[in-house]
Design a protein around this motif. Structure first.
Motif, PDB file in Angstrom:
ATOM      1  N   ALA B 390      83.778  35.199 -81.599  1.00  0.00           N
ATOM      2  CA  ALA B 390      83.301  36.336 -81.185  1.00  0.00           C
ATOM      3  C   ALA B 390      82.190  36.656 -82.241  1.00  0.00           C
ATOM      4  O   ALA B 390      81.132  37.204 -81.661  1.00  0.00           O
ATOM      5  N   LYS B 391      81.771  36.810 -83.730  1.00  0.00           N
ATOM      6  CA  LYS B 391      81.142  37.326 -84.175  1.00  0.00           C
ATOM      7  C   LYS B 391      79.538  36.440 -83.131  1.00  0.00           C
ATOM      8  O   LYS B 391      78.616  37.279 -83.459  1.00  0.00           O
ATOM      9  N   ALA B 392      79.556  35.665 -83.690  1.00  0.00           N
ATOM     10  CA  ALA B 392      77.912  35.506 -83.618  1.00  0.00           C
ATOM     11  C   ALA B 392      77.216  35.530 -81.685  1.00  0.00           C
ATOM     12  O   ALA B 392      76.760  35.706 -81.459  1.00  0.00           O
ATOM     13  N   VAL B 393      78.731  35.343 -80.829  1.00  0.00           N
ATOM     14  CA  VAL B 393      78.344  35.447 -79.616  1.00  0.00           C
ATOM     15  C   VAL B 393      77.885  37.108 -79.821  1.00  0.00           C
ATOM     16  O   VAL B 393      76.715  37.578 -79.453  1.00  0.00           O
ATOM     17  N   PHE B 394      78.665  38.053 -79.954  1.00  0.00           N
ATOM     18  CA  PHE B 394      78.479  39.878 -80.247  1.00  0.00           C
ATOM     19  C   PHE B 394      76.458  39.535 -80.893  1.00  0.00           C
ATOM     20  O   PHE B 394      75.821  40.490 -80.164  1.00  0.00           O
ATOM     21  N   ASP B 395      76.371  38.664 -82.294  1.00  0.00           N
ATOM     22  CA  ASP B 395      74.811  38.813 -82.223  1.00  0.00           C
ATOM     23  C   ASP B 395      74.088  37.939 -81.202  1.00  0.00           C
ATOM     24  O   ASP B 395      72.777  38.891 -80.892  1.00  0.00           O
ATOM     25  N   ASP B 396      74.452  37.332 -80.727  1.00  0.00           N
ATOM     26  CA  ASP B 396      73.628  36.883 -79.211  1.00  0.00           C
ATOM     27  C   ASP B 396      73.628  38.129 -78.548  1.00  0.00           C
ATOM     28  O   ASP B 396      72.575  38.519 -77.130  1.00  0.00           O
TER      29      ASP B 396
END
Lengths: 479, 478, 94
Positions: B390-396
């Motif tokens: 989720a953190k990576a998705v958020f950055d994206d």
């Protein structure tokens, strides 16, 4: 007869049927000006009359057929901004100033087919009753060139009276339309405060200043006032009131109007010849079956003090912007700010302007504010109430315009207080924001014109036009 | 002998309007010098002012937020003085009849106790132009009139502030309030909030006032605090030595971190205030004022208390969330109706604030809207992705502006929950790590984590951690 | 009201006018006469009389907050007595 000698009514008709063009009128005006310049004592009525820029104005004029003025050239007192035209206010500090915008009155004039043509000489910043205070020199009275034309719209009155202009737009702060109109034997009306937008009228005393016409006839005055009146969202003090068609009231008869004669305006100091002429005007009205009644305006004697405190106070602030920083002439350019301010203001302003700035600054300064400015604002209330009460009983108040006819050039210039006191009959009107006109009513034995002042309640200019026309007719009959 | 400081502030806040106070020139910042000028704001002869209704509305809202009495009758006055940045040679301001009088702001004192700081008045006025000076110290100055005529609210406090920290907190409170009510954006870099302070010292317990020092024109709260700290020290030292202070106007010199006397010409000062004859009075009825009162947005203090209660947040949470009404509103939009709002608060306080700082952007410019953030949380809750993914998705999301599900879909980040597939990878992992498996079975239980890591690696982090744990343990124990 | 040389100088300072010595004397004399005359207002009982700033008593004149026309830079430049790098030039103020 030259076109410069025609009335607005005649000229608009000639223009309408295509008998003449605006340029034809300008040509006749120009030759009249040239002829006057050849006189030993030229009137000096204009600060600028530039044929090239007038031709440009003619080209850009509103050529729609149904305009009120149909291309008649109107001369403009040099206190009103006309775009791309010198707007000097009769002052050295603005001697080279070219205005980048049009006053609302000028916009209205253009919209109604008027063509601004030439800027008229005046007392510097409209401060004066004799037109001796102009950076561009004294204006003379066409009826006697050794006499003053009155002020501050001396240039406007002299030009219209001598047919160097067919009509003029001027301004009145304490009598500046009415007094010169009286002294030059023509018609002039100061409308109700707020009737004509002040946007673009260079401020002398903001709470008194008002634009109005100076014309040869009452009808011309009504037409020109019709052309420039009306609410302006750019002037917060502009009146959002319905404007009647003033020209419809000229010649409509008295319609049962009641006339009031305030005894305070006929007392000590009134020249007996002037009194006789004004009384003749009153007689014309009573002969026209007006009911004439004595009334009292008991605070009249305080008007001069009240007016000169408030007007100079406002002026001291209004004229502070002339400092050589953003526009106008920088006579002296120094590295020291203070010196720059002082030198430029010192060189740029004439004596009367400096005197009034000093007086007004004093009246507002701490320690004197209550004793002068505030007291005058209170006295102003009494004077306004005085009129309010009077207008419960009468519709038009008839008075002299000036206690004396035109005086000699130079006669009062060293006695400012005496000069101020000559405004005694005109300033109360400005203190109360009322409309008032000066209508020619006769001449002294020295052939100097004298006008009679007609004062109405707020927004009742129409009544003034009714009465003015009757005096105009009666006076012509007497001649 | 010990002294205490007596501090009062004068704060100039730029009102958030499209046009200037008395003309229709734009208030937009950073444009070509002198490009937002007209006859009115250049003070050309004959030009007249007309008052901006929006400046009035903002002024009233500010007054109500400051708990002032809004005047039913107020007028504009002229303040007369000469300066090159002042085109008319007078500033249109309010003097005798200001729009707002007699309010207060609640702040915490240094002990954390609530204290009232009185507001003497909050009146409307126009700003002056901007002066720029030639690099050559002997060169001229230049004037840009773009800012000239921009509407300001001048807030004058009672001398109720006692310490530099209190002053700092008071300013924070004012700024938050003005932003919450959208009276002003209070952008300090654009000079939309400027502070003058008055400070004097007196013996503890005294009621009188000492000799006042004025420090003018600061545009950072930190500088206000530093200037006041400096003055407290400087004045205390002078008083201790038995010397007398002289009343002075000073400036804060950032490079020296000290206040220095302002060079001023000895000139006559008398502003000759009088009612501006070009403007008419402003009158308000009780009803009008009440209507605006009712339309006033929630103020910072109320919002903090409500959010804390309603969403079960900590003091720290609401302190940070409510430091900006936009952040607070963002939180509410995302958390509203969500089962554990605290999780959203945590996310905002860590992840969201991190990206805002990294990218130096405002919350308004963040591509992840509250709805999009909620979608991300829904994906986590339904186990489609793990918290880590989720953190990576958020950055994206921040970068691309795409929705969480679009990114998960596109990048194939969906959590693997297919039991058979996970079993297959685990069997493979066990085969490839015989030694470790043996260690585990010999009792070295802590290598379990290592094996989980291996499995996750093989699935690129997409395997459901819960399932991996469950199946791996099962296989190892069997 | 007694106005003296000092008052004239103080008022001239406030108004940014520099008067020559002769001019100062002349102004003092004239203003003294004018202010003496103004004392006529002291005859009035103005207790409780409201001051008049506007004869018509208008209130609440405002305009919509909508951007209108501004000058072209060239028009501004044209009116400036001294202009450099897009700015009005004035004597150094600090």
């Amino acid at each position: 007869m030259g076109l410069n000698e025609c009335t607005l009514v005649e000229l608009t008709e000639k223009l309408r049927i295509g008998e003449i063009t605006t340029s034809d009128i300008i040509r006749d005006i120009e030759s009249a000006i040239t002829q006057d310049e050849g006189n030993k004592y030229p009137l000096n009525a204009y600060t600028s009359f530039d044929i090239e820029s007038i031709e440009k104005e003619i080209k850009s004029q509103n050529k729609k057929e149904d305009t009120l003025l149909k291309g008649v050239p109107i001369a403009i007192k040099d206190i009103i901004n006309v775009m791309d035209t010198p707007t000097t206010c009769g002052s050295g500090i603005l001697k080279d100033y070219i205005s980048p915008y049009d006053a609302t009155a000028i916009k209205n004039l253009r919209k109604n087919g008027g063509v601004p043509a030439g800027k008229l000489n005046m007392d510097e910043f409209a401060m004066g009753s004799s037109n001796e205070n102009s950076y561009f020199g004294v204006v003379r009275n066409p009826h006697d060139r050794k006499k003053i034309p009155g002020g501050s719209s001396g240039g406007a009155a002299a030009a219209v009276s001598a047919n160097l202009a067919v009509a003029a737009l001027a301004s009145d702060t304490g009598g500046s339309i009415r007094q010169p109109a009286s002294m030059c034997g023509i018609f002039g009306i100061k409308p109700t405060y707020g009737r004509v937008s002040r946007f673009g009228l260079i401020a002398y005393a903001s709470s008194f200043d008002q634009i109005g016409p100076i014309t040869n006839t009452v009808m011309d005055g009504a037409i020109l006032l019709d052309a420039v009146s009306g609410y302006d969202p750019k002037d917060s003090t502009s009146a959002n009131e319905k404007v009647p068609c003033f020209r419809d009231f000229v010649g409509k008869g008295l319609g049962g109007l009641r006339i009031g004669i305030p005894e305070e305006y006929f007392g000590e100091g009134l020249n007996s010849e002037v009194r006789d002429i004004v009384e003749r005007g009153i007689k014309i009205l009573s002969e026209a079956n007006a009911s004439v009644k004595r009334i009292a305006l008991k605070y009249t004697r305080y008007a001069i003090a009240c007016y000169y405190i408030i007007a100079t106070a406002e002026a001291s602030s209004n004229l502070a912007r002339f400092d050589g920083i953003r526009y106008g002439t920088r006579f002296v350019d120094t590295e020291d700010l203070e010196t720059l301010y002082r030198e430029n203001r010192n060189i740029g302003f004439g004596d009367e302007v400096k005197r009034r700035i000093l007086l007004g600054t004093f009246a507002l300064s701490s320690g004197y504010y209550d004793a002068y400015y505030l007291k005058a604002q209170r006295a102003r209330t009494l004077i306004r109430e005085d009129f309010k009460e009077a207008f419960r009983e009468v519709d038009i108040i008839v008075t002299p315009v000036s206690p004396i006819a035109a005086w000699d050039i130079g006669e009062l210039i060293d006695d400012p207080l005496q000069m101020y006191l000559s405004d005694v009959y005109t300033v109360p009107v400005n203190l109360a924001g009322l409309p008032a006109a000066s209508v020619p009513c006769g001449k002294t034995k020295d052939r100097l014109p004298v006008g009679v002042q007609l004062i109405a309640d707020h927004f009742n200019e129409a009544d003034i036009f009714r009465v003015a026309r009757i005096i105009e007719e009666g006076e012509k009959g007497a001649e | 002998m010990s002294f205490e400081a007596v501090i009062g502030l004068e704060i100039h806040i730029q009102l958030n309007t499209q046009t200037k106070t008395f003309c229709s020139c734009s208030t937009s910042f950073g444009d070509k010098p002198n490009s937002h000028t007209c006859p009115v704001c250049l003070g050309l002869p004959g030009a007249l002012p007309v008052f901006n209704e929006q400046a009035l509305n903002k002024g009233i809202m500010a007054g109500l937020a400051l708990k002032c009495e809004v005047a039913e009758f107020s007028i504009f006055a002229r303040k007369n003085y000469f300066y090159p940045d002042l085109p008319k040679s007078y500033q249109i301001s309010q003097y005798e009849s200001p729009l707002n009088k007699g309010g207060y702001v609640l702040i915490n004192d240094d002990e954390g106790k609530k204290r009232k700081v009185g507001i003497t008045r909050a009146h409307l006025e126009e700003d002056a132009g901007k002066l720029i000076h030639d690099e050559n110290p002997k060169g001229p100055s230049f004037v840009d009139f773009n800012r000239c005529g921009v509407p300001l609210l001048e807030i004058v406090t009672e001398p109720d502030i006692r310490t530099p920290d209190e002053a700092y907190r008071f300013l924070q409170a004012i700024k938050e309030m003005m932003q919450y009510t959208e009276v002003s954006e209070c952008n300090m870099e654009k000079g939309e909030l400027r502070v003058d302070v008055n400070i004097s010292m007196r013996n503890f317990g005294d009621q009188g006032f000492g000799v006042k020092q004025e420090i003018k024109n600061m545009n950072s709260f930190a500088n206000v605090k530093r200037a006041l700290e400096y003055e407290v020290k400087r004045q205390t030292k002078i008083l201790r030595s038995g010397q007398k202070l002289i009343q002075q106007t000073r400036l804060f010199d950032v490079s020296k971190s000290a206040t220095v006397p302002m060079r001023m010409k000895e000139e006559a000062h008398d502003y000759r205030y009088f009612p501006d004859p070009d403007l008419v009075p402003v009158t308000l009825t009780h009803d009008q004022i009440e209507r605006i009162q009712n339309s006033l947005p929630e103020l910072p203090q109320n919002k903090r208390e409500r959010l804390k209660k309603q969403y079960n947040l900590t003091d720290y949470d609401v302190e940070v969330l409510c430091s900006s009404h936009k952040l607070a509103n963002y939180f509410e939009a995302a958390a509203n109706g969500y089962k554990s709002p605290k999780k959203i608060a945590n996310w905002i306080l860590s992840e969201l604030i991190r990206v805002l700082n990294e990218r130096r952007i405002e919350i308004d410019d963040c591509k992840v809207t509250p709805t999009k953030l909620r979608d991300l949380f829904d994906l986590m809750d339904s186990k489609v992705i793990s918290g880590k993914i989720a953190k990576a998705v958020f950055d994206d999301m921040v970068e691309s502006g795409q929705s969480a599900s679009e990114i998960v879909e596109k990048k194939g980040l969906k959590q693997v929950t297919d039991r058979a597939e996970i079993v297959k990878v685990i069997v493979e992992t066990i085969e490839e790590n015989e030694k470790v498996v043996r260690d585990y079975r010999d009792g070295k239980k802590k290598v379990f984590g290592f094996l989980v890591g291996k499995v996750m690696q093989k699935t690129h982090g997409k395997a459901s951690p819960k399932l991996v744990n469950e199946i791996l343990r099962e296989k190892l124990e069997s | 009201m007694k106005i003296d040389k000092k008052t004239i100088q103080w008022v001239a300072d406030l108004a940014n006018l520099s008067l020559g010595e002769e001019e100062e004397l002349e102004m003092e004399k004239q203003l003294l006469a004018i202010l003496d005359y103004m004392d006529i207002l002291s005859e009035l009982d103005l207790e409780g009389v409201e001051p008049t700033s506007h004869t018509l008593g208008y209130k609440n004149v405002t305009r919509e907050d909508r951007v209108g026309e501004s000058f072209e830079i060239n028009e501004v430049k044209k009116i400036a007595p001294k202009w450099e790098r897009g700015h009005f030039v004035v004597p150094r103020v600090v």
